[in-house]
Design a protein around this motif. Structure first.
Motif, PDB file in Angstrom:
ATOM      1  N   SER A   1       0.833  -1.231   0.007  1.00 20.50           N
ATOM      2  CA  SER A   1       0.124   0.067   0.052  1.00 20.50           C
ATOM      3  C   SER A   1       0.854   1.208  -0.118  1.00 20.50           C
ATOM      4  O   SER A   1       2.090   1.167   0.253  1.00 20.50           O
ATOM      5  CB  SER A   1      -1.235  -0.062   1.348  1.00 20.50           C
ATOM      6  OG  SER A   1      -0.269  -0.015   2.427  1.00 20.50           O
TER       7      SER A   1
ATOM      8  N   LYS B   1      -3.670 -12.562   2.899  1.00 20.67           N
ATOM      9  CA  LYS B   1      -3.905 -11.146   3.080  1.00 20.67           C
ATOM     10  C   LYS B   1      -2.991 -10.291   2.033  1.00 20.67           C
ATOM     11  O   LYS B   1      -1.763 -10.364   1.993  1.00 20.67           O
ATOM     12  CB  LYS B   1      -3.338 -10.605   4.349  1.00 20.67           C
ATOM     13  CG  LYS B   1      -3.781  -9.307   5.017  1.00 20.67           C
ATOM     14  CD  LYS B   1      -3.376  -9.069   6.315  1.00 20.67           C
ATOM     15  CE  LYS B   1      -3.951  -7.668   6.643  1.00 20.67           C
ATOM     16  NZ  LYS B   1      -3.793  -7.549   8.216  1.00 20.67           N
TER      17      LYS B   1
ATOM     18  N   LEU C   1      -2.675  -6.289   0.584  1.00 16.76           N
ATOM     19  CA  LEU C   1      -2.980  -4.849   1.008  1.00 16.76           C
ATOM     20  C   LEU C   1      -2.301  -4.063  -0.192  1.00 16.76           C
ATOM     21  O   LEU C   1      -1.065  -3.900  -0.083  1.00 16.76           O
ATOM     22  CB  LEU C   1      -2.362  -4.643   2.304  1.00 16.76           C
ATOM     23  CG  LEU C   1      -2.764  -5.310   3.379  1.00 16.76           C
ATOM     24  CD1 LEU C   1      -2.183  -4.843   4.670  1.00 16.76           C
ATOM     25  CD2 LEU C   1      -4.612  -5.491   3.603  1.00 16.76           C
TER      26      LEU C   1
ATOM     27  N   GLY D   1      -3.989  -1.087  -1.237  1.00 11.09           N
ATOM     28  CA  GLY D   1      -4.479   0.308  -1.088  1.00 11.09           C
ATOM     29  C   GLY D   1      -3.603   1.628  -1.441  1.00 11.09           C
ATOM     30  O   GLY D   1      -2.345   1.179  -1.357  1.00 11.09           O
TER      31      GLY D   1
ATOM     32  N   ASP E   1      -7.670  -5.580   0.199  1.00  5.30           N
ATOM     33  CA  ASP E   1      -7.754  -4.060   0.429  1.00  5.30           C
ATOM     34  C   ASP E   1      -7.252  -3.296  -0.591  1.00  5.30           C
ATOM     35  O   ASP E   1      -6.176  -3.583  -0.936  1.00  5.30           O
ATOM     36  CB  ASP E   1      -6.756  -3.815   1.727  1.00  5.30           C
ATOM     37  CG  ASP E   1      -7.433  -2.320   2.182  1.00  5.30           C
ATOM     38  OD1 ASP E   1      -7.773  -1.564   1.306  1.00  5.30           O
ATOM     39  OD2 ASP E   1      -6.969  -1.930   3.209  1.00  5.30           O
TER      40      ASP E   1
ATOM     41  N   GLN F   1      -8.619  -0.475  -1.473  1.00  5.20           N
ATOM     42  CA  GLN F   1      -9.188   1.147  -1.350  1.00  5.20           C
ATOM     43  C   GLN F   1      -8.199   2.156  -1.766  1.00  5.20           C
ATOM     44  O   GLN F   1      -6.964   1.914  -1.890  1.00  5.20           O
ATOM     45  CB  GLN F   1      -9.470   1.521   0.119  1.00  5.20           C
ATOM     46  CG  GLN F   1      -8.268   1.325   1.007  1.00  5.20           C
ATOM     47  CD  GLN F   1      -8.536   1.648   2.485  1.00  5.20           C
ATOM     48  OE1 GLN F   1      -9.017   2.855   2.734  1.00  5.20           O
ATOM     49  NE2 GLN F   1      -8.126   0.848   3.253  1.00  5.20           N
TER      50      GLN F   1
ATOM     51  N   CYS G   1     -13.085 -10.670   3.811  1.00  7.52           N
ATOM     52  CA  CYS G   1     -12.983  -9.128   4.069  1.00  7.52           C
ATOM     53  C   CYS G   1     -12.721  -8.540   2.645  1.00  7.52           C
ATOM     54  O   CYS G   1     -11.492  -8.757   2.097  1.00  7.52           O
ATOM     55  CB  CYS G   1     -12.264  -8.759   5.205  1.00  7.52           C
ATOM     56  SG  CYS G   1     -12.088  -7.096   5.484  1.00  7.52           S
TER      57      CYS G   1
ATOM     58  N   ASN H   1     -12.391  -4.589   1.060  1.00  9.46           N
ATOM     59  CA  ASN H   1     -12.379  -3.034   1.170  1.00  9.46           C
ATOM     60  C   ASN H   1     -12.007  -2.425  -0.148  1.00  9.46           C
ATOM     61  O   ASN H   1     -10.895  -2.449  -0.669  1.00  9.46           O
ATOM     62  CB  ASN H   1     -11.451  -2.601   2.162  1.00  9.46           C
ATOM     63  CG  ASN H   1     -11.745  -1.307   2.840  1.00  9.46           C
ATOM     64  OD1 ASN H   1     -12.374  -0.439   1.955  1.00  9.46           O
ATOM     65  ND2 ASN H   1     -11.350  -1.055   3.990  1.00  9.46           N
TER      66      ASN H   1
ATOM     67  N   TYR I   1     -12.447   3.071   5.951  1.00 11.80           N
ATOM     68  CA  TYR I   1     -10.973   2.983   5.590  1.00 11.80           C
ATOM     69  C   TYR I   1     -10.197   2.250   6.412  1.00 11.80           C
ATOM     70  O   TYR I   1      -9.240   2.054   6.217  1.00 11.80           O
ATOM     71  CB  TYR I   1     -10.303   4.593   5.450  1.00 11.80           C
ATOM     72  CG  TYR I   1     -11.024   5.321   4.288  1.00 11.80           C
ATOM     73  CD1 TYR I   1     -11.983   4.905   3.382  1.00 11.80           C
ATOM     74  CD2 TYR I   1     -10.875   6.783   4.129  1.00 11.80           C
ATOM     75  CE1 TYR I   1     -12.510   5.605   2.533  1.00 11.80           C
ATOM     76  CE2 TYR I   1     -11.260   7.473   3.345  1.00 11.80           C
ATOM     77  CZ  TYR I   1     -12.162   6.625   2.331  1.00 11.80           C
ATOM     78  OH  TYR I   1     -12.778   7.907   1.341  1.00 11.80           O
ATOM     79  N   GLY I   2     -10.649   1.742   7.863  1.00  6.70           N
ATOM     80  CA  GLY I   2      -9.993   0.761   8.438  1.00  6.70           C
ATOM     81  C   GLY I   2      -9.785   1.124   9.880  1.00  6.70           C
ATOM     82  O   GLY I   2      -9.219   0.372  10.569  1.00  6.70           O
TER      83      GLY I   2
END
Length: 1465
Positions: A694, A713, A715, A717, A737, A739, A759, A761, A1182-1183
């Motif tokens: 991210s 997982k 990430l 974003g 994630d 986002q 999950c 996002n 946003y977490g």
């Protein structure tokens, strides 16, 4: 949620009254009922609020001691005559709570020995000591030091350090003396003590401040008077040891004996200077305040603490019997009994003086209650030849204390004794009988490195672990070198400058910790420690790796964090067997490589927080874990043979080379870098489970990413992705994630093939639709959390959600939804949390009743007209339907038992009958707009608001609200305002105390401090003192923004002063761009790290000072002084028309939202309340899982606003300073005229753990004259101007034939500790707009006034003009005014700019009332609505009424919008 509203008093700096004073007032009122009835409801309510605030603090502090009497005028004059003079408060060692401290007036030259010898006399009397003078009249000794201690280049002595002789700086004789008016805190709070006293306890550990224990006893061990005990508590064997002595105690912890030549007043002054005070006169005043005792306290003798004395030893004379009770031979005898260490010692009273006693080891033994005898315990040793002693105590409290302490000893598996934080200056003699001791903890005491430790060598033959950290050794303790059994030694934080060579004799030593000292080299004799496995050298003065390590073959872990290593020479590790190397927080800028063959043993390398620009870690062929966060690395090379985890965030990485392939890599974090693509070698890492990339510049993801069978997982974003890989083949990903990208669509088979996805996002993208969740009615989706906030989703995406049958959390706020079909909602049966805020919904589907587990529904800022039936769900906790278009609500027979919050503010058409209000009153946090009838015009003419605000608070996932917001819209007068946000991280006490007290302190500092920066700085420093014992172990972040206008400068403008500590921040929007007003204080700032390093604080691996907080400046946490201070960062700037608004946010808000993003998110939101709500909603999507608080203050500052206001205020007889004539006879009662303006304070907080809750509020304030918010009523007047032809600013618009107002949502929250139905004791009926549930009373009011318009049609023919007349548009001169208030929706909701309307409320000649009114049962005539017509004017009034009826029958020229309505004024 409990809340309180504190009303600012007319006099600046008025303090809260104590609970005792309020009780006295209650008694006086009871004795004088006539006087009680004469009090106004506002006075009674203010008294209740003060009593509630005082009761909160007093409930936390069960026993309060009497305050010291304030200094007499002559004593104050004597002190203020010379800067070298001052006062110290000396407490008695055994009467902490029963007697006030003894006041000693002295000079900086007076020594501790002189004060201790003169302290005998009448308790409570003032002792004055004059300085010694020579023949010329000059004083000997040091003068008051005026320079801050941080600016000195060499180390100054600390409170806990040995005294050093130093020269001080002399204060100039021409310094200004403080005003003659008595402004000292002692005089101000002497009679009425503030509720935040220094003796308040908030669950902290017992200390010397706490005085006697609740289990008080009369036995000898409490006084420690027996000969053995006296020897245990005696200090070092010096000449003055037997005489009186002074002790100093910091933040309620261990107390140190002052040396005979140490100067108490100088110690106190140094402490205050180091805390942050700059003015020596102010330091002198602060020293006279008794509340300083929570931070720094002096004692006449060693303070007695039950908790520490119990851990040292218990002793007393009791009836003792040895052996079995059945044997008649054994009889009860009076014996001296001592419990110390791991042994029970029994002896006759005579033999106890000679040391002859029986020793009973308790490790592994038993302690049992004897039922046949009252208060009797049986102590038994372990082993086949165990012995038993029966001891009969004199009272149950003694029996309980002994049983509790002995049970701890017998339950231990190892023979250990913990005597930490006991203020020991010498080892207790009875401890030496515990010869089986193996672990001894003596940290945080005052043990010197002298003959005291020799006893350890001769007595403890089995000792394996010894902790002497944080003592006053000063030099290496040589006696411990003779204890050959020691395997672990901790000598941290003792200011050691060298290590004795005899340390090499400790052949069994395996762990040696020398952190936090002044070491720069190690002796060569350490090479003989062949078993040494761990060596801690962190936070010392080493500039290179010690060469002696080459001779230590067993060392596997080397910690050298926080030293002065600039160049890392890898050849130093060539002959070492180190596996784990910790070199973080050094100054390493380059690495000199070595051959990889010599570095094969290194498996973990930590280079965090250095200055590396490039790192070649490929020279470590077997490296498994690499930490290199927070450097400047652009190119990183690694060997992937053994690599398992890579932590490289917060760098400038552009290239990442790993060769050969890292097949065993499981964790990789390269977030917050400059990567444009993922490295190609990553596809071969088949064991990778967590990937965090991210906050980079990645534009495209590789095709294999969503086909990985190991990644769980991902990430990605905050990148620049425009699309995701289309290829999705049953990935193992559970958390995705994505986002803050530029995605317009998701892969069509993302949900079909991602069978493990739990999950997702995808917030802050450009999504317009969602992929299908299933191809048939049956779905295999296991998705539980879906975040889609801030996208472009429409109604077409709703059917795609029905396949996610296991969905628990759904966030779809701020999209383009207009409907949510009921059939689709019915299929989401497991839904628990739903957020549909910021859309265009007109209704919530009725099938939400199928969601039996639903506990949170947020649907604010919509167009909902029908109240949903969510209150029939038994699990419902939080419902937010604010800023909608509700007109009525239907309630079930009983409300959900777990319902904590219901927010209905901003629904301007809502009418509630009395029965509904009574039912909703049981909700813990119920908010609704006030009735229209609460508005009346009895205030002077007011122009448009210069500032208006809205705030909101939301609890985290643990349903605990650890934040608080402060809003004082008319602070210290009508031309000032104060706003604040406080965050306690995990505690609720500190934010609440800051919220209740900081505005009063700031008002007082404005009166006593001249400097712009110093008044705000002193506010924070005084607040640290006001926190009392709550601030010793707890802490919190704080941010304050103060808007003020200099009355001495008529041509000046408004200025904004912002201050912050911790992680609360403030940001100003100027010309559409974010302008930070705060600074985050942490070790990443060079000055802050240097200060923390100077005081030898230990920074743990998570960058927290002593493992507590990562902020180096924060409120509370006084036990971390001087590494952590409350001194804030202060900035002041003038407000200009370019300034649109500013934001104050808590820690969680700005952790997920950048200041620029927060400004951009709410810049186009016209309503401050809706803007604050949007910020918290975005942060949650946003977490953020922590408590949230946001305050948005909209500004409307014109070029000429200050000049015209000052001119108006300069003419007290002008029309602007008086109320205009009444628009009609009898419209406003005469009794309501002439009410003086009053300042308003709005605060909202949570004291105890709460369910999901949010506190919102919004008000507005015009500059001249101020609006009045008092007794839950807002009084508005039509505008008036003395000369309509004069040019007008935004504060004073030109008048029209009739004035008009625009409403903005506003709420003010009050709290009462005693009221249970919103009534005062003399009230006969509920107050309009007041709702109460026993612990809170909420009063909400609309405050905003608007642009003037031509006279509107009468209310009986409702029509609205299509657009504003040109005359009204020309009145608005400033652009900022049109941006701020010109596009405001009437219900506070967010609408498109072209669809927003200015809702105009008509001020007619005759008040109109809605059908049924706000309270419809029973209908009572309103006295304000009744005409009182004199007989001589009766005919004239009839003619006026007839003419008015004729005007109503005329057709209107324009149409009104559908949501228009009339509000009586």
């Amino acid at each position: 949620m409990e809340s309180v509203k504190l009303k600012k008093s007319g006099a600046p700096g008025a303090a809260l009254r104590s609970a005792a004073d309020e009780e006295d007032d209650e008694g006086q009122r009871a004795s004088n009922p006539r006087q009680n009835r004469s009090r106004s409801p506002a006075e009674l309510r203010k008294r209740r609020v003060r009593r509630h605030a005082s009761s909160v603090s007093s409930s936390l502090d069960r026993q309060r001691h009497r305050a010291a009497a304030p200094l007499q005028l002559c004593d104050r004059q004597w002190v203020r005559h010379d800067l070298r003079r001052g006062s110290v408060h000396v407490h008695d060692r055994l009467t902490v709570r029963s007697l006030p401290p003894r006041l000693v007036l002295c000079t900086a030259d007076c020594t501790a020995a002189e004060i201790a010898q003169r302290l005998s006399g009448k308790p409570g009397s003032v002792l004055r000591l004059a300085a010694k003078t020579d023949v010329n009249g000059n004083c000997d000794g040091d003068r008051l030091r005026l320079l801050l201690l941080e600016k000195e280049h060499r180390f100054r002595y600390d409170i806990y350090a040995e005294p050093q002789d130093e020269d001080s700086v002399k204060r100039s004789a021409g310094s200004d003396v403080e005003s003659s008016s008595d402004l000292s805190s002692g005089a101000r709070f002497g009679r009425h003590r503030d509720s935040l006293s220094d003796d308040m306890t908030l669950g902290t550990d017992a200390s010397a401040l706490e005085g006697l224990d609740t289990y008080a006893s009369s036995s000898d061990e409490l006084e420690l008077d027996c000969p053995v005990t006296d020897a245990a508590e005696a200090g070092p064997s010096v000449d003055w040891d037997s005489g009186p002595a002074l002790y100093v105690q910091l933040h309620g912890e261990a107390a140190r004996r002052l040396g005979p030549e140490e100067r108490p007043l100088q110690i106190q002054n140094d402490f205050l200077f180091k805390l942050g005070f700059k003015d020596p006169w102010r330091v002198q005043e602060e020293g006279m305040n008794t509340e300083l005792g929570s931070l720094l306290r002096f004692y006449a003798g060693k303070p007695h603490s039950i908790e520490s004395s119990e851990r040292i030893q218990l002793s007393g004379t009791y009836n003792v019997r040895k052996g079995k009770l059945q044997l008649p031979v054994n009889r009860w005898s009076r014996r001296q009994v001592i419990l110390c260490g791991t042994c029970l010692m029994v002896s006759s009273v005579k033999a106890s003086h000679t040391g002859k006693m029986h020793i009973l080891p308790l490790i592994g033994g038993k302690v049992e209650e004897v039922k046949k005898h009252s208060h009797c315990l049986a102590f038994s040793s372990a082993g086949p030849q165990s012995q038993t002693y029966y001891i009969s105590f004199d009272s149950f409290t003694e029996h309980l204390r002994w049983h509790r302490q002995a049970a701890k000893v017998v339950s231990q598996r190892i023979s250990s004794v913990d005597l930490s934080c006991c203020s020991l200056e010498k080892l207790p003699p009875n401890l030496l009988y515990s010869q089986d001791l193996t672990h001894l903890n003596l940290k945080h005491n005052f043990l010197p490195a002298d003959q005291t430790l020799l006893q350890l060598q001769s007595r403890f033959s089995r000792l394996r672990s010894l902790n002497l950290s944080n003592n006053q050794l000063g030099s290496f303790p040589l006696p411990i070198c003779s204890i050959s059994t020691l395997t672990e030694v901790n000598l941290s934080c003792n200011r050691l400058t060298s290590v004795h060579p005899d340390l090499g004799n400790m052949s069994n030593l395996q762990t040696l910790v020398l952190d936090g000292n002044l070491l720069s080299a190690l002796p060569a004799e350490l090479g003989s420690l062949q078993r040494l496995n761990y060596l801690g050298l962190s936070f010392n003065e080493f500039s290179q790796v010690p060469s002696v390590l080459e001779r230590l073959p067993a060392v596997e872990r080397l910690c050298m964090a926080g030293n002065r290593v600039c160049v890392l020479t890898l050849q130093a590790f060539r002959l070492l067997t180190l596996k784990h190397i910790d070199l973080r927080l050094n100054q390493i800028s380059s690495v000199l490589p070595d051959e990889p063959e010599f570095l094969r043993h290194v498996t973990q390398l930590d280079l965090r927080d250095n200055r590396l620009s490039e790192l070649d870690a490929s020279v470590f062929p077997r490296l498994e874990v690499l930490h290199c966060q927070r450097n400047l690395i652009t190119h990183l090379r690694l060997r992937g043979c053994s690599l398992k985890a890579l932590h490289a965030s917060n760098n400038e990485l552009q290239e990442l080379d790993v060769s050969p392939v890292a097949a065993g890599l499981t964790y990789m974090d390269i977030s917050r870098n400059c990567m444009k693509a993922l490295p190609d070698w990553l596809s071969d890492s088949k064991k990778l489970e967590v990937l965090d990339v991210s906050h980079n510049h990645i534009t495209e993801l590789p095709p294999w990413l969503l086909c990985s069978g190991s990644l769980r997982k991902i990430l990605v974003g905050h990148n620049e992705l425009k699309r995701l890989p289309e290829r999705v083949e049953r990935p193992a990903v559970e958390v995705l994630d994505i986002q803050h990208n530029h995605l317009s669509e998701l892969p069509c088979n993302l949900f079909l093939k991602s069978e493990s996805l739990r999950c997702l996002n995808a917030s802050a993208n450009k999504l317009e639709n969602l992929p299908a969740s299933s191809l048939s009615e049956e779905s295999s989706s296991v998705l539980q959390e879906l975040y889609l906030t801030n996208n472009h989703l429409t109604d077409r995406c709703v059917p795609q959600l029905t396949g996610h049958t296991h969905l628990r959390i759904l966030h779809m706020a701020y999209n383009h939804l207009q409907t949510f079909p009921a059939s689709k909602m019915a299929k989401l049966e497991e839904l628990e949390e739903l957020d549909l805020s910021g859309n265009r919904l007109k209704a919530v589907p009725t099938t939400i009743m199928n969601c039996r587990r639903m506990h949170t529904l947020a649907a604010h800022s919509n167009c909902i007209e029908v109240f949903p039936e969510v209150l029939q769900l038994l699990e419902m906790k939080c419902v937010d339907l604010s800023c909608n278009e509700l007109s009525e609500i239907t309630l079930p027979e009983s409300l959900p038992p777990k319902l904590q919050e219901l927010d209905l503010t901003g629904n301007l058409r809502l009418n509630l009958d009395h029965k509904t209000l009574e039912q909703l009153n049981n909700i813990r946090c119920f908010r609704i707009d006030p009735p229209p009838s609460s508005f009346s015009a009895n205030e002077g003419a007011g122009g448009p608001a210069v500032w208006s605000h809205g705030f909101t608070e939301a609890s985290g996932v643990k349903n605990k609200l650890c934040v608080a917001a402060l809003s004082v819209n008319s602070f210290y007068g009508s031309r000032e305002a104060l706003y604040g946000v406080f965050d306690g991280d995990r505690n609720v006490e500190v934010p609440y105390l800051l919220q209740c007290t900081m505005n009063d302190i700031l008002a007082e500092e404005l009166h006593r401090t001249k400097s712009e920066e110093d008044y705000m700085t002193n506010t924070f420093l005084v607040m640290q003192r006001k926190l009392g014992t709550a601030g010793q172990k707890l802490g919190g972040s704080a941010a304050l923004c103060h808007i003020r206008h200099d009355p001495t400068d008529p041509a000046g403008c408004f200025t904004l002063t912002a201050a912050n500590v911790g992680k609360c921040q403030a940001v100003l929007c100027r010309d559409g761009k974010a302008l930070p007003l705060s600074l985050l204080h942490n070790i990443s700032i060079t000055e802050e790290y240097s200060r923390v390093q100077q005081h030898k604080a230990i920074i743990t691996e998570d960058n927290k000072v002593n493992g507590v907080t990562d902020s180096t400046r924060i409120m509370g946490y006084s036990f971390l002084y001087p590494a952590v201070l409350p001194r804030p960062y202060v900035t002041t700037l003038p407000l200009t028309p370019r300034d649109e608004f500013f934001i104050l946010g808590s820690r969680g808000l700005f952790e997920v939202l950048d200041p620029s993003e927060a400004v951009e998110a709410v810049r186009k939101v016209p309503d401050a309340l809706a803007a604050a709500k949007k910020l918290c909603t975005l942060a949650q999507s946003y977490g953020c899982t922590d408590s949230l608080s946001a305050v948005v203050v909209q500004l409307n500052v014109a070029e000429d606003c200050c000049c015209c206001c000052c001119a108006a205020s300069a003419e007290p007889g002008s029309g602007n300073t008086h109320a205009p004539p009444s628009p009609g006879p009898g419209l406003f009662p005469a009794s309501s005229a002439g009410v003086p303006p009053s300042s308003c304070s709005e605060i909202s907080s949570e004291v105890s753990a709460s369910e999901m809750s949010s506190e919102v509020g919004s008000t507005a304030s015009s500059d001249e004259p101020p609006l009045l918010l008092q007794e839950a009523q807002l009084h508005l007047h039509p505008q008036s101007h003395p000369n309509p032809r004069l040019p007008c600013c935004s504060l004073h618009l030109a008048p029209s034939s009739a004035s008009s107002f625009q409403r903005q949502l506003s709420s003010a929250t009050f709290s009462s500790a005693l009221s249970d139905n919103g009534l005062d004791s003399e009230d006969e009926e509920p107050i309009a707009g007041v709702f109460s549930n026993g612990s809170r009373v909420e009063v909400e009011a609309d405050v905003h006034c608007l642009l003037p318009l031509p006279p509107p049609p009468p209310p009986c023919t409702p029509e609205t003009p299509e657009k504003l007349p040109e005359e009204a548009e020309n009145l608005v001169g400033a652009d900022s005014w049109s941006k701020t208030l010109g596009k405001r929706r009437g219900n506070g909701s967010v609408a498109l700019q072209e669809q927003s309307h200015n809702l105009i409320e008509v001020a007619t000649e005759v008040p109109s009332k809605k059908p049924g009114g706000y309270f419809t049962a029973p209908a009572q005539p309103d006295p304000d609505d009744q005409f009182i017509i004199p007989p001589e004017l009766e005919e004239e009034v009839k003619e006026i009424m007839k003419q008015h009826q004729q005007d109503q029958q005329k057709p209107a020229k324009s149409e009104r919008p559908a949501d228009y309505y009339d509000t009586p004024l």
